[in-house]
Design an enzyme around this catalytic site. Structure first.
Site, PDB file in Angstrom:
ATOM      1  N   HIS A 178       5.428   5.989  -1.315  1.00  0.00           N
ATOM      2  CA  HIS A 178       5.561   4.928  -0.303  1.00  0.00           C
ATOM      3  C   HIS A 178       6.879   4.167  -0.484  1.00  0.00           C
ATOM      4  O   HIS A 178       7.464   3.696   0.485  1.00  0.00           O
ATOM      5  CB  HIS A 178       4.406   3.923  -0.404  1.00  0.00           C
ATOM      6  CG  HIS A 178       3.154   4.355   0.308  1.00  0.00           C
ATOM      7  ND1 HIS A 178       3.097   4.542   1.672  1.00  0.00           N
ATOM      8  CD2 HIS A 178       1.907   4.617  -0.140  1.00  0.00           C
ATOM      9  CE1 HIS A 178       1.873   4.903   2.020  1.00  0.00           C
ATOM     10  NE2 HIS A 178       1.124   4.964   0.932  1.00  0.00           N
ATOM     11  N   CYS A 220      -4.950   7.642   3.014  1.00  0.00           N
ATOM     12  CA  CYS A 220      -4.009   6.530   2.877  1.00  0.00           C
ATOM     13  C   CYS A 220      -4.451   5.428   3.838  1.00  0.00           C
ATOM     14  O   CYS A 220      -4.784   5.708   4.992  1.00  0.00           O
ATOM     15  CB  CYS A 220      -2.607   7.017   3.250  1.00  0.00           C
ATOM     16  SG  CYS A 220      -1.335   5.749   3.141  1.00  0.00           S
ATOM     17  N   HIS A 257       1.465   9.189  -5.180  1.00  0.00           N
ATOM     18  CA  HIS A 257       1.222   8.800  -3.785  1.00  0.00           C
ATOM     19  C   HIS A 257       1.830   7.413  -3.512  1.00  0.00           C
ATOM     20  O   HIS A 257       2.532   7.221  -2.519  1.00  0.00           O
ATOM     21  CB  HIS A 257      -0.293   8.803  -3.513  1.00  0.00           C
ATOM     22  CG  HIS A 257      -0.674   8.340  -2.141  1.00  0.00           C
ATOM     23  ND1 HIS A 257      -1.290   9.155  -1.213  1.00  0.00           N
ATOM     24  CD2 HIS A 257      -0.515   7.129  -1.532  1.00  0.00           C
ATOM     25  CE1 HIS A 257      -1.488   8.456  -0.096  1.00  0.00           C
ATOM     26  NE2 HIS A 257      -1.032   7.226  -0.258  1.00  0.00           N
ATOM     27  N   GLU A 258       1.554   6.467  -4.427  1.00  0.00           N
ATOM     28  CA  GLU A 258       2.057   5.103  -4.211  1.00  0.00           C
ATOM     29  C   GLU A 258       3.578   5.040  -4.375  1.00  0.00           C
ATOM     30  O   GLU A 258       4.267   4.355  -3.613  1.00  0.00           O
ATOM     31  CB  GLU A 258       1.368   4.100  -5.144  1.00  0.00           C
ATOM     32  CG  GLU A 258      -0.138   3.993  -4.965  1.00  0.00           C
ATOM     33  CD  GLU A 258      -0.582   3.829  -3.522  1.00  0.00           C
ATOM     34  OE1 GLU A 258       0.136   3.199  -2.732  1.00  0.00           O
ATOM     35  OE2 GLU A 258      -1.660   4.353  -3.182  1.00  0.00           O
ATOM     36  N   GLN A 278       3.323  -1.033   2.779  1.00  0.00           N
ATOM     37  CA  GLN A 278       2.104  -0.973   3.589  1.00  0.00           C
ATOM     38  C   GLN A 278       1.657  -2.345   4.089  1.00  0.00           C
ATOM     39  O   GLN A 278       0.813  -2.440   4.985  1.00  0.00           O
ATOM     40  CB  GLN A 278       0.959  -0.346   2.782  1.00  0.00           C
ATOM     41  CG  GLN A 278       1.221   1.113   2.463  1.00  0.00           C
ATOM     42  CD  GLN A 278       0.040   1.702   1.716  1.00  0.00           C
ATOM     43  OE1 GLN A 278      -0.043   1.609   0.505  1.00  0.00           O
ATOM     44  NE2 GLN A 278      -0.888   2.308   2.442  1.00  0.00           N
ATOM     45  N   GLY A 318      -5.227   2.168  -4.066  1.00  0.00           N
ATOM     46  CA  GLY A 318      -3.800   1.969  -4.298  1.00  0.00           C
ATOM     47  C   GLY A 318      -3.174   1.348  -3.068  1.00  0.00           C
ATOM     48  O   GLY A 318      -3.655   1.551  -1.943  1.00  0.00           O
TER      49      GLY A 318
HETATM   50 NI    NI Z   1      -0.882   5.532   0.941  1.00  0.00          NI
END
Ligand code: NI
Length: 183
Positions: free
Chosen positions: A144, A98, A140-141, A50, A45
């Site tokens: 972000h 991550c 989780h994504e 990021q 992911g």
């Molecule tokens: Ni992550």
């Protein structure tokens, strides 16, 4: 094109990401570059912050799980402007890592079931419900895009133990197999 992955300590990872519109410049190229970057780094992911962009865009590909679980392994998705609509009260524990926090893996509690609204690459809207590991990766994504990282969700005693490792990442004292942009 493989892009550098922004690691822990970069301000962009703490921003609330902004929605995008269909006229966002070179969106398809950006998405292709994100997939290339994620595959190169052996991730499943990746969210736009990021790679340094505070926009509401995330990608997931659970292909590495296809031998253990074909249904999971066929889950590949791009979500534009996702919004979590519902989270189950029931939570389950699972290990997470991550690409922005290399070398750290910790147990995190996540809702077992979620419902999310998002747009696909044609900006058509979808509402989907996910369970288990898919729900975990999507949360989780999605985190972000809200400026949250999985280490924020680790139980306090473990978080205390992580402090020095996180500080090392901030200082750029980290080695990983992919290109990074340290703070
Ligand atoms: Ni992550």
């Amino acid at each position: 094109m493989i892009l550098p992955i922004f690691t822990y300590g970069n301000v962009v990872l703490r921003k609330q990401a902004e929605p995008i519109t269909p006229d966002y410049p070179e969106l398809n190229t950006l998405i292709n570059n994100m997939f290339e970057t994620m595959y190169y780094a052996d991730g499943v992911g990746l969210a736009a912050p990021q790679i340094g962009l505070a926009i509401r865009l995330l990608i997931i590909d659970l292909e590495p799980f296809k031998e253990d679980d074909p249904e999971l392994g066929s889950f590949k998705i791009v979500m534009i402007n996702p919004t979590l609509l519902e989270k189950s009260e029931e939570e389950i524990a699972g290990e997470e890592g991550c690409l922005s926090i290399p070398g750290i893996h910790e147990t995190v509690m996540r809702a077992e079931k979620i419902t999310i609204k998002y747009q696909d690459t044609d900006f058509n809207e979808h509402i989907e419900t996910y369970y288990g590991y898919k729900a975990r990766v999507v949360q989780h994504e999605h985190d972000h895009l809200e400026g949250h990282l999985f280490t924020d969700r680790v139980i306090p005693i473990r978080r205390q133990l992580l402090k020095s490792k996180l500080t090392s990442i901030v200082k750029g004292k980290t080695s990983c197999s992919y290109k990074v942009k340290t703070a």
